[in-house]
Design a protein around this motif. Structure first.
Motif, PDB file in Angstrom:
ATOM      1  N   SER A   5      30.085  38.288  13.872  1.00 14.05           N
ATOM      2  CA  SER A   5      31.160  38.898  14.654  1.00 14.05           C
ATOM      3  C   SER A   5      30.909  40.387  14.853  1.00 14.05           C
ATOM      4  O   SER A   5      30.844  41.157  13.895  1.00 14.05           O
ATOM      5  N   MET A   6      30.793  40.801  16.106  1.00 12.74           N
ATOM      6  CA  MET A   6      30.588  42.217  16.410  1.00 12.74           C
ATOM      7  C   MET A   6      31.824  43.045  16.077  1.00 12.74           C
ATOM      8  O   MET A   6      31.726  44.182  15.617  1.00 12.74           O
ATOM      9  N   LYS A   7      33.019  42.463  16.308  1.00 10.80           N
ATOM     10  CA  LYS A   7      34.253  43.188  16.014  1.00 10.80           C
ATOM     11  C   LYS A   7      34.382  43.453  14.518  1.00 10.80           C
ATOM     12  O   LYS A   7      34.715  44.549  14.090  1.00 10.80           O
ATOM     13  N   PHE A   8      34.102  42.426  13.727  1.00 14.93           N
ATOM     14  CA  PHE A   8      34.193  42.576  12.279  1.00 14.93           C
ATOM     15  C   PHE A   8      33.121  43.540  11.773  1.00 14.93           C
ATOM     16  O   PHE A   8      33.349  44.314  10.850  1.00 14.93           O
ATOM     17  N   ARG A   9      31.947  43.490  12.387  1.00 14.36           N
ATOM     18  CA  ARG A   9      30.854  44.394  11.999  1.00 14.36           C
ATOM     19  C   ARG A   9      31.254  45.849  12.231  1.00 14.36           C
ATOM     20  O   ARG A   9      30.976  46.725  11.418  1.00 14.36           O
ATOM     21  N   TYR A  13      28.494  38.176   0.095  1.00 15.74           N
ATOM     22  CA  TYR A  13      27.673  37.338   0.969  1.00 15.74           C
ATOM     23  C   TYR A  13      28.479  36.864   2.180  1.00 15.74           C
ATOM     24  O   TYR A  13      27.966  36.833   3.311  1.00 15.74           O
ATOM     25  N   SER A  14      29.740  36.515   1.959  1.00 14.39           N
ATOM     26  CA  SER A  14      30.600  36.069   3.054  1.00 14.39           C
ATOM     27  C   SER A  14      30.799  37.185   4.078  1.00 14.39           C
ATOM     28  O   SER A  14      30.780  36.952   5.295  1.00 14.39           O
ATOM     29  N   LEU A  15      30.974  38.416   3.563  1.00 14.87           N
ATOM     30  CA  LEU A  15      31.128  39.543   4.476  1.00 14.87           C
ATOM     31  C   LEU A  15      29.858  39.804   5.261  1.00 14.87           C
ATOM     32  O   LEU A  15      29.909  40.169   6.443  1.00 14.87           O
ATOM     33  N   GLU A  16      28.693  39.625   4.610  1.00 17.36           N
ATOM     34  CA  GLU A  16      27.421  39.793   5.318  1.00 17.36           C
ATOM     35  C   GLU A  16      27.300  38.791   6.455  1.00 17.36           C
ATOM     36  O   GLU A  16      26.852  39.129   7.559  1.00 17.36           O
ATOM     37  N   ILE A  17      27.691  37.538   6.197  1.00 20.67           N
ATOM     38  CA  ILE A  17      27.637  36.514   7.238  1.00 20.67           C
ATOM     39  C   ILE A  17      28.587  36.859   8.384  1.00 20.67           C
ATOM     40  O   ILE A  17      28.241  36.733   9.565  1.00 20.67           O
ATOM     41  N   LEU A  18      29.787  37.320   8.037  1.00 24.59           N
ATOM     42  CA  LEU A  18      30.772  37.678   9.063  1.00 24.59           C
ATOM     43  C   LEU A  18      30.282  38.833   9.932  1.00 24.59           C
ATOM     44  O   LEU A  18      30.483  38.841  11.149  1.00 24.59           O
ATOM     45  N   THR A  19      29.641  39.824   9.300  1.00 22.09           N
ATOM     46  CA  THR A  19      29.146  40.958  10.075  1.00 22.09           C
ATOM     47  C   THR A  19      28.012  40.553  11.001  1.00 22.09           C
ATOM     48  O   THR A  19      27.810  41.161  12.055  1.00 22.09           O
ATOM     49  N   GLN A  20      27.240  39.523  10.617  1.00 16.73           N
ATOM     50  CA  GLN A  20      26.174  39.038  11.484  1.00 16.73           C
ATOM     51  C   GLN A  20      26.717  38.217  12.650  1.00 16.73           C
ATOM     52  O   GLN A  20      26.145  38.224  13.741  1.00 16.73           O
TER      53      GLN A  20
END
Length: 225
Positions: A82-86, A73-80
């Motif tokens: 941060s474009m770089k992280f996505r 879930y944390s990774l899903e939030i980060l991908t939403q």
């Protein structure tokens, strides 16, 4: 382990995974990224192995699911956010055919050969690479195709025809049962539906396997066989 313990752990694991999938969203199988696929496999292994280990208790299973769920879930939030992280996590689409020419560098980078590319192109309804202007390999492994202008389907605008409003079809009967909520959506009532069925020589909704309404068209009916 006795059967009762296994049953309890399976039920708990089932509902825990069900809850986790609801929290993480409605990503379709075809939309899964490689990371999503691997995460699902690992989560399944965690739960599956824990269920048949006599030294693992229910709370340990829930703890493992919770920790893994929080990470995903944390990774899903980060991908939403941060474009770089996505881009790092999900990757980015690659243009494998550009202006009618295959980009061998992008194909090599994405580990796709010409046979695989032809296969993906055929799945889109095109049987020759010469018909393709652009082809984009998406992050989930599917391909999006823009055909050359000579191979694009003709539209009403091309023929200079009057535009018509686009409406969604609505299912009114399924397996002999009237879907009353869908009647309201279509703006009709049961009396109207029965009259339409009688016009087609049906006397009851129970005779119908499937009935579909679309604005401006006759009621589409498939009878029970």
């Amino acid at each position: 382990m006795n059967l009762g313990t296994i049953t309890i752990e399976m039920v708990v694991g089932f509902f825990a995974l069900f809850f986790l999938t609801k929290v993480l969203g409605k990503t379709q199988l075809s939309q899964l990224t490689p990371f999503d696929f691997i995460s699902a496999l690992i989560l399944g292994e965690l739960v599956g192995n824990a269920m048949y280990d006599p030294d693992v208790h229910i709370w340990m299973i829930l703890f493992a699911i919770s920790v893994w769920g929080i990470l995903m879930y944390s990774l899903e939030i980060l991908t939403q956010k941060s474009m770089k992280f996505r881009k790092i996590l999900e990757g980015s689409p690659s243009i494998v055919i550009r202006k009618g020419t295959m980009d061998r560098k992008q194909m090599s980078k994405n580990k796709i050969d010409i046979n695989q590319l032809q296969n993906l192109i055929r799945q889109k309804g095109y049987f020759s690479l010469r018909e393709i202007e652009y082809a984009i390999l998406e992050t989930n492994g599917s391909i999006s195709v823009l055909p050359k202008s000579d191979n694009q389907p003709v539209t009403r605008q091309d023929l200079k025809l009057q535009q018509q409003a686009t409406t969604l079809p609505v299912t009114l009967i399924m397996d002999g049962t009237i879907l009353y909520d869908n009647l309201s959506t279509a703006g009709v009532d049961e009396d109207w539906l029965i009259k339409q069925l009688k016009k087609k020589n049906f006397h009851s909704a129970k005779e119908i396997f499937y009935a579909e309404w679309k604005n401006g068209e006759d009621l589409f009916v498939m009878k029970e066989t």
